[in-house]
Design an enzyme around this catalytic site. Structure first.
Site, PDB file in Angstrom:
ATOM      1  N   LYS A  17       7.709   5.399   4.350  1.00 20.98           N
ATOM      2  CA  LYS A  17       7.577   6.484   3.374  1.00 20.98           C
ATOM      3  C   LYS A  17       6.131   6.976   3.258  1.00 20.98           C
ATOM      4  O   LYS A  17       5.884   8.169   3.264  1.00 20.98           O
ATOM      5  CB  LYS A  17       8.055   6.028   1.985  1.00 20.98           C
ATOM      6  CG  LYS A  17       9.524   5.666   1.916  1.00 20.98           C
ATOM      7  CD  LYS A  17       9.978   5.464   0.473  1.00 20.98           C
ATOM      8  CE  LYS A  17       9.307   4.309  -0.247  1.00 20.98           C
ATOM      9  NZ  LYS A  17       9.632   2.980   0.298  1.00 20.98           N
ATOM     10  N   ARG A  92      12.698   5.360  -8.702  1.00 23.13           N
ATOM     11  CA  ARG A  92      13.097   4.075  -8.148  1.00 23.13           C
ATOM     12  C   ARG A  92      14.254   3.460  -8.918  1.00 23.13           C
ATOM     13  O   ARG A  92      14.718   2.386  -8.576  1.00 23.13           O
ATOM     14  CB  ARG A  92      11.919   3.116  -8.234  1.00 23.13           C
ATOM     15  CG  ARG A  92      11.267   2.803  -6.884  1.00 23.13           C
ATOM     16  CD  ARG A  92      10.307   1.717  -7.177  1.00 23.13           C
ATOM     17  NE  ARG A  92       9.697   0.998  -6.137  1.00 23.13           N
ATOM     18  CZ  ARG A  92       8.617   1.324  -5.475  1.00 23.13           C
ATOM     19  NH1 ARG A  92       8.093   2.502  -5.595  1.00 23.13           N
ATOM     20  NH2 ARG A  92       8.066   0.478  -4.649  1.00 23.13           N
ATOM     21  N   ARG A 129       1.823  -4.982   8.160  1.00 18.12           N
ATOM     22  CA  ARG A 129       1.150  -3.791   7.630  1.00 18.12           C
ATOM     23  C   ARG A 129      -0.249  -4.122   7.108  1.00 18.12           C
ATOM     24  O   ARG A 129      -0.466  -5.130   6.450  1.00 18.12           O
ATOM     25  CB  ARG A 129       1.986  -3.201   6.497  1.00 18.12           C
ATOM     26  CG  ARG A 129       1.335  -2.018   5.822  1.00 18.12           C
ATOM     27  CD  ARG A 129       2.311  -1.225   5.013  1.00 18.12           C
ATOM     28  NE  ARG A 129       2.679  -1.870   3.767  1.00 18.12           N
ATOM     29  CZ  ARG A 129       3.529  -1.342   2.895  1.00 18.12           C
ATOM     30  NH1 ARG A 129       4.115  -0.199   3.160  1.00 18.12           N
ATOM     31  NH2 ARG A 129       3.810  -1.976   1.774  1.00 18.12           N
ATOM     32  N   ARG A 161      -2.118  -5.726   1.876  1.00 17.02           N
ATOM     33  CA  ARG A 161      -1.845  -5.516   0.460  1.00 17.02           C
ATOM     34  C   ARG A 161      -1.454  -6.836  -0.189  1.00 17.02           C
ATOM     35  O   ARG A 161      -0.754  -7.644   0.417  1.00 17.02           O
ATOM     36  CB  ARG A 161      -0.685  -4.532   0.305  1.00 17.02           C
ATOM     37  CG  ARG A 161      -1.125  -3.128   0.051  1.00 17.02           C
ATOM     38  CD  ARG A 161       0.015  -2.153   0.102  1.00 17.02           C
ATOM     39  NE  ARG A 161       1.092  -2.418  -0.836  1.00 17.02           N
ATOM     40  CZ  ARG A 161       2.065  -1.546  -1.104  1.00 17.02           C
ATOM     41  NH1 ARG A 161       2.081  -0.377  -0.501  1.00 17.02           N
ATOM     42  NH2 ARG A 161       3.016  -1.850  -1.962  1.00 17.02           N
ATOM     43  N   ARG A 172      10.537  -7.737  -3.502  1.00 18.64           N
ATOM     44  CA  ARG A 172      10.574  -6.270  -3.586  1.00 18.64           C
ATOM     45  C   ARG A 172      11.811  -5.718  -2.904  1.00 18.64           C
ATOM     46  O   ARG A 172      12.402  -4.744  -3.362  1.00 18.64           O
ATOM     47  CB  ARG A 172       9.293  -5.691  -2.974  1.00 18.64           C
ATOM     48  CG  ARG A 172       8.093  -5.834  -3.921  1.00 18.64           C
ATOM     49  CD  ARG A 172       6.788  -5.882  -3.169  1.00 18.64           C
ATOM     50  NE  ARG A 172       6.488  -4.650  -2.490  1.00 18.64           N
ATOM     51  CZ  ARG A 172       5.925  -4.579  -1.288  1.00 18.64           C
ATOM     52  NH1 ARG A 172       5.614  -5.673  -0.616  1.00 18.64           N
ATOM     53  NH2 ARG A 172       5.675  -3.423  -0.745  1.00 18.64           N
TER      54      ARG A 172
HETATM   55  P1  AMP Z   1       4.830   1.001  -3.633  1.00 18.92           P
HETATM   56  O1  AMP Z   1       3.447   1.281  -3.178  1.00 18.92           O
HETATM   57  O2  AMP Z   1       5.657   2.269  -3.800  1.00 18.92           O
HETATM   58  O3  AMP Z   1       5.534  -0.030  -2.785  1.00 18.92           O
HETATM   59  O4  AMP Z   1       4.724   0.393  -5.097  1.00 18.92           O
HETATM   60  C1  AMP Z   1       4.042  -0.810  -5.334  1.00 18.92           C
HETATM   61  C2  AMP Z   1       4.467  -1.407  -6.657  1.00 18.92           C
HETATM   62  O5  AMP Z   1       4.161  -0.511  -7.725  1.00 18.92           O
HETATM   63  C3  AMP Z   1       5.956  -1.675  -6.809  1.00 18.92           C
HETATM   64  O6  AMP Z   1       6.346  -2.905  -6.240  1.00 18.92           O
HETATM   65  C4  AMP Z   1       6.113  -1.661  -8.333  1.00 18.92           C
HETATM   66  O7  AMP Z   1       5.611  -2.847  -8.902  1.00 18.92           O
HETATM   67  C5  AMP Z   1       5.170  -0.539  -8.737  1.00 18.92           C
HETATM   68  N1  AMP Z   1       5.849   0.793  -8.719  1.00 18.92           N
HETATM   69  C6  AMP Z   1       5.561   1.832  -7.902  1.00 18.92           C
HETATM   70  N2  AMP Z   1       6.361   2.886  -8.155  1.00 18.92           N
HETATM   71  C7  AMP Z   1       7.183   2.492  -9.158  1.00 18.92           C
HETATM   72  C8  AMP Z   1       8.263   3.112  -9.858  1.00 18.92           C
HETATM   73  N3  AMP Z   1       8.656   4.362  -9.557  1.00 18.92           N
HETATM   74  N4  AMP Z   1       8.880   2.404 -10.823  1.00 18.92           N
HETATM   75  C9  AMP Z   1       8.501   1.139 -11.144  1.00 18.92           C
HETATM   76  N5  AMP Z   1       7.508   0.485 -10.510  1.00 18.92           N
HETATM   77  C10 AMP Z   1       6.842   1.148  -9.534  1.00 18.92           C
END
Ligand code: AMP
Length: 217
Positions: A17, A92, A129, A161, A172
């Site tokens: 993404k 999400r 990654r 990360r 996750r």
């Molecule tokens: P990502 O970079 O999109 O994988 O997001 C990293 C982390 O941020 C996720 O594992 C959640 O803890 C938090 N997060 C990001 N976007 C959301 C969302 N839309 N709703 C809830 N938590 C989020």
């Protein structure tokens, strides 16, 4: 047809993404809005928001709908979002999708792209990654830049990360199945879902997405 282009990118963590969002936001001239990036930036800056959410991100859990909805609502008020946005990692949950629908009224999401990749492959990709600490560039494999730890784009430090560890990855992905996968039906019922095979080169995947989005507009 609305003039505002709102693309939702759905897919498991590691489906590509972030990489596709960068390409598509350049292609369409709309900002890449990643709620994960906004939260990580807050953690890095040590703001009150960052302190509040750090533990949640480290554990691979989701922060509250209310909190991310407010972040996105605020992001929509910025001038660069007037012509559209590319949403990566938001919505999400079904609650977030409902909130987004309300924010966009009288318009709707233009298209929801489901980047489809098998769990086994995303698990592999996530473990490999690496990301640039400074500009967030994503390195898909342990390539020379990842190994040397220097970003090809900006010279920043390339690291893993904190939530790309095996435990957090497992957590996750299970949160994805529980809370986010229901959005596939949500958008399919509204005739907005476009599923694209994400197991291909970056260029082939972006070509497939732009062709599908152009048709949906
Ligand atoms: P990502 O970079 O999109 O994988 O997001 C990293 C982390 O941020 C996720 O594992 C959640 O803890 C938090 N997060 C990001 N976007 C959301 C969302 N839309 N709703 C809830 N938590 C989020």
């Amino acid at each position: 047809m609305s003039d505002r282009l709102v693309i939702v990118l759905l897919g498991k963590q590691g489906a590509g993404k972030g990489t596709q969002a960068d390409v598509l936001s350049q292609h369409y001239g709309i900002p890449h809005v990643s709620t994960g990036e906004i939260l990580r930036a807050a953690i890095k800056a040590g703001t009150e928001l960052g302190l509040r959410v750090k533990g949640v991100l480290d554990a691979g859990e989701l922060v509250s709908d209310e909190l991310v909805n407010d972040l996105v609502r605020d992001r929509f008020t910025h001038a660069d979002a007037a012509s559209g946005v590319l949403l990566d990692g938001y919505p999400r949950t079904v609650g977030q999708a409902d909130a987004l629908a309300e924010m966009l009224l009288p318009d709707t999401v233009t298209a929801c792209i489901n980047l489809d990749v098998e769990t086994e492959l995303v698990t592999e990709r996530l473990a490999m990654r690496r990301v640039c600490k400074a500009c967030s560039a994503i390195y898909r494999s342990i390539d020379p830049s990842g190994v040397s730890g220097v970003c090809e784009r900006c010279g920043g430090e390339v690291v893993q990360r904190g939530d790309d560890t095996p435990d957090a990855i497992r957590q996750r992905l299970s949160v994805y199945e529980r809370d986010t996968a229901p959005l596939l039906d949500y958008y399919a019922e509204r005739d907005l879902l476009i599923t694209i095979n994400g197991d291909d080169t970056v260029d082939a995947v972006s070509a497939a997405i732009t062709a599908a989005v152009d048709e949906a507009r």
